[in-house]
Design a protein around this motif. Structure first.
Motif, PDB file in Angstrom:
ATOM      1  N   GLY A  27       5.485-121.930  85.193  1.00  0.00           N
ATOM      2  CA  GLY A  27       5.690-120.519  84.926  1.00  0.00           C
ATOM      3  C   GLY A  27       5.292-120.055  83.539  1.00  0.00           C
ATOM      4  O   GLY A  27       5.175-118.851  83.295  1.00  0.00           O
ATOM      5  N   ARG A  28       5.083-120.996  82.628  1.00  0.00           N
ATOM      6  CA  ARG A  28       4.649-120.599  81.289  1.00  0.00           C
ATOM      7  C   ARG A  28       3.245-120.019  81.336  1.00  0.00           C
ATOM      8  O   ARG A  28       2.439-120.391  82.179  1.00  0.00           O
ATOM      9  N   VAL A  29       2.971-119.111  80.405  1.00  0.00           N
ATOM     10  CA  VAL A  29       1.612-118.625  80.187  1.00  0.00           C
ATOM     11  C   VAL A  29       1.266-118.973  78.753  1.00  0.00           C
ATOM     12  O   VAL A  29       1.954-118.552  77.820  1.00  0.00           O
ATOM     13  N   VAL A  30       0.234-119.791  78.581  1.00  0.00           N
ATOM     14  CA  VAL A  30      -0.205-120.182  77.244  1.00  0.00           C
ATOM     15  C   VAL A  30      -1.485-119.430  76.912  1.00  0.00           C
ATOM     16  O   VAL A  30      -2.297-119.146  77.786  1.00  0.00           O
ATOM     17  N   THR A  31      -1.622-119.110  75.650  1.00  0.00           N
ATOM     18  CA  THR A  31      -2.761-118.326  75.187  1.00  0.00           C
ATOM     19  C   THR A  31      -3.523-119.122  74.138  1.00  0.00           C
ATOM     20  O   THR A  31      -2.917-119.765  73.284  1.00  0.00           O
ATOM     21  N   ALA A  32      -4.838-119.061  74.232  1.00  0.00           N
ATOM     22  CA  ALA A  32      -5.715-119.738  73.276  1.00  0.00           C
ATOM     23  C   ALA A  32      -6.845-118.780  72.907  1.00  0.00           C
ATOM     24  O   ALA A  32      -7.192-117.896  73.689  1.00  0.00           O
ATOM     25  N   PRO A  33      -7.417-118.961  71.726  1.00  0.00           N
ATOM     26  CA  PRO A  33      -8.555-118.106  71.357  1.00  0.00           C
ATOM     27  C   PRO A  33      -9.773-118.400  72.232  1.00  0.00           C
ATOM     28  O   PRO A  33      -9.919-119.505  72.767  1.00  0.00           O
ATOM     29  N   LEU A  34     -10.625-117.418  72.381  1.00  0.00           N
ATOM     30  CA  LEU A  34     -11.866-117.613  73.118  1.00  0.00           C
ATOM     31  C   LEU A  34     -12.749-118.613  72.388  1.00  0.00           C
ATOM     32  O   LEU A  34     -12.764-118.651  71.159  1.00  0.00           O
ATOM     33  N   THR A  35     -13.482-119.399  73.140  1.00  0.00           N
ATOM     34  CA  THR A  35     -14.486-120.264  72.546  1.00  0.00           C
ATOM     35  C   THR A  35     -15.656-119.385  72.099  1.00  0.00           C
ATOM     36  O   THR A  35     -15.761-118.215  72.470  1.00  0.00           O
ATOM     37  N   GLU A  36     -16.556-119.961  71.344  1.00  0.00           N
ATOM     38  CA  GLU A  36     -17.736-119.219  70.900  1.00  0.00           C
ATOM     39  C   GLU A  36     -18.536-118.690  72.093  1.00  0.00           C
ATOM     40  O   GLU A  36     -18.981-117.547  72.110  1.00  0.00           O
ATOM     41  N   ARG A  37     -18.710-119.530  73.087  1.00  0.00           N
ATOM     42  CA  ARG A  37     -19.469-119.137  74.282  1.00  0.00           C
ATOM     43  C   ARG A  37     -18.766-118.006  75.041  1.00  0.00           C
ATOM     44  O   ARG A  37     -19.401-117.071  75.516  1.00  0.00           O
ATOM     45  N   LEU A  38     -17.435-118.089  75.163  1.00  0.00           N
ATOM     46  CA  LEU A  38     -16.702-117.028  75.844  1.00  0.00           C
ATOM     47  C   LEU A  38     -16.710-115.734  75.044  1.00  0.00           C
ATOM     48  O   LEU A  38     -16.761-114.646  75.621  1.00  0.00           O
ATOM     49  N   SER A  39     -16.679-115.835  73.735  1.00  0.00           N
ATOM     50  CA  SER A  39     -16.750-114.638  72.889  1.00  0.00           C
ATOM     51  C   SER A  39     -18.067-113.900  73.088  1.00  0.00           C
ATOM     52  O   SER A  39     -18.111-112.668  73.058  1.00  0.00           O
ATOM     53  N   ALA A  40     -19.131-114.655  73.312  1.00  0.00           N
ATOM     54  CA  ALA A  40     -20.455-114.064  73.496  1.00  0.00           C
ATOM     55  C   ALA A  40     -20.689-113.589  74.937  1.00  0.00           C
ATOM     56  O   ALA A  40     -21.651-112.870  75.196  1.00  0.00           O
ATOM     57  N   ALA A  41     -19.826-113.981  75.857  1.00  0.00           N
ATOM     58  CA  ALA A  41     -19.998-113.638  77.269  1.00  0.00           C
ATOM     59  C   ALA A  41     -19.648-112.174  77.529  1.00  0.00           C
ATOM     60  O   ALA A  41     -18.917-111.540  76.760  1.00  0.00           O
ATOM     61  N   THR A  42     -20.143-111.669  78.636  1.00  0.00           N
ATOM     62  CA  THR A  42     -19.796-110.312  79.052  1.00  0.00           C
ATOM     63  C   THR A  42     -18.375-110.327  79.623  1.00  0.00           C
ATOM     64  O   THR A  42     -17.872-111.394  80.038  1.00  0.00           O
ATOM     65  N   PRO A  43     -17.734-109.170  79.693  1.00  0.00           N
ATOM     66  CA  PRO A  43     -16.409-109.121  80.329  1.00  0.00           C
ATOM     67  C   PRO A  43     -16.437-109.660  81.769  1.00  0.00           C
ATOM     68  O   PRO A  43     -15.513-110.366  82.176  1.00  0.00           O
ATOM     69  N   ALA A  44     -17.478-109.356  82.512  1.00  0.00           N
ATOM     70  CA  ALA A  44     -17.584-109.862  83.889  1.00  0.00           C
ATOM     71  C   ALA A  44     -17.673-111.388  83.911  1.00  0.00           C
ATOM     72  O   ALA A  44     -17.058-112.033  84.763  1.00  0.00           O
ATOM     73  N   GLN A  45     -18.418-111.966  82.982  1.00  0.00           N
ATOM     74  CA  GLN A  45     -18.519-113.429  82.914  1.00  0.00           C
ATOM     75  C   GLN A  45     -17.166-114.037  82.545  1.00  0.00           C
ATOM     76  O   GLN A  45     -16.787-115.077  83.091  1.00  0.00           O
ATOM     77  N   ARG A  46     -16.433-113.418  81.638  1.00  0.00           N
ATOM     78  CA  ARG A  46     -15.105-113.934  81.272  1.00  0.00           C
ATOM     79  C   ARG A  46     -14.127-113.836  82.434  1.00  0.00           C
ATOM     80  O   ARG A  46     -13.281-114.701  82.612  1.00  0.00           O
ATOM     81  N   ARG A  47     -14.239-112.788  83.243  1.00  0.00           N
ATOM     82  CA  ARG A  47     -13.338-112.618  84.393  1.00  0.00           C
ATOM     83  C   ARG A  47     -13.609-113.644  85.490  1.00  0.00           C
ATOM     84  O   ARG A  47     -12.748-113.881  86.336  1.00  0.00           O
ATOM     85  N   ALA A  48     -14.767-114.256  85.502  1.00  0.00           N
ATOM     86  CA  ALA A  48     -15.153-115.184  86.567  1.00  0.00           C
ATOM     87  C   ALA A  48     -14.596-116.586  86.364  1.00  0.00           C
ATOM     88  O   ALA A  48     -15.150-117.560  86.872  1.00  0.00           O
ATOM     89  N   ALA A  49     -13.511-116.722  85.660  1.00  0.00           N
ATOM     90  CA  ALA A  49     -12.899-118.027  85.395  1.00  0.00           C
ATOM     91  C   ALA A  49     -12.103-118.505  86.602  1.00  0.00           C
ATOM     92  O   ALA A  49     -11.571-117.711  87.366  1.00  0.00           O
ATOM     93  N   TYR A  50     -12.026-119.832  86.735  1.00  0.00           N
ATOM     94  CA  TYR A  50     -11.161-120.404  87.756  1.00  0.00           C
ATOM     95  C   TYR A  50     -10.662-121.775  87.301  1.00  0.00           C
ATOM     96  O   TYR A  50     -11.208-122.397  86.403  1.00  0.00           O
TER      97      TYR A  50
END
Length: 93
Positions: A27-50
């Motif tokens: 049930g915990r939600v942990v938060t981490a900073p975006l990686t360099e690659r994720l920072s450069a990605a589009t919002p749609a690319q970031r949403r496509a995580a699994y």
């Protein structure tokens, strides 16, 4: 699934403009900073995580990015893999 050491597997992942948010089996939600690659990605690319590898890894196909949940949690990769039912060292193969 939670161990005595506080280990848990990922069940969901999402990103916003600044962070990765991983929901764990306990049930915990942990938060981490975006990686360099994720920072450069589009919002749609970031949403496509699994979640993959039985809850031990996160994947973004569109940008060829993989992150280990153990890395985000700051725990031993073999212990997390064992929690997922894998034998030690499996993730290195």
């Amino acid at each position: 699934m939670l161990s005595a050491k506080g280990l848990a597997l990922a069940v969901a992942v999402r990103c916003d403009d600044d962070s990765i948010h991983v929901t764990l089996t306990d049930g915990r939600v942990v938060t981490a900073p975006l990686t360099e690659r994720l920072s450069a990605a589009t919002p749609a690319q970031r949403r496509a995580a699994y979640v993959t590898d039985f809850g031990t890894a996160l994947r973004w196909d569109g940008i060829d990015e993989d992150l280990g949940v153990a890395e985000i949690l700051g725990v031993d990769e073999d212990e997390l893999a064992a929690l997922a039912g894998a034998r030690p060292g499996l993730l290195e193969e």
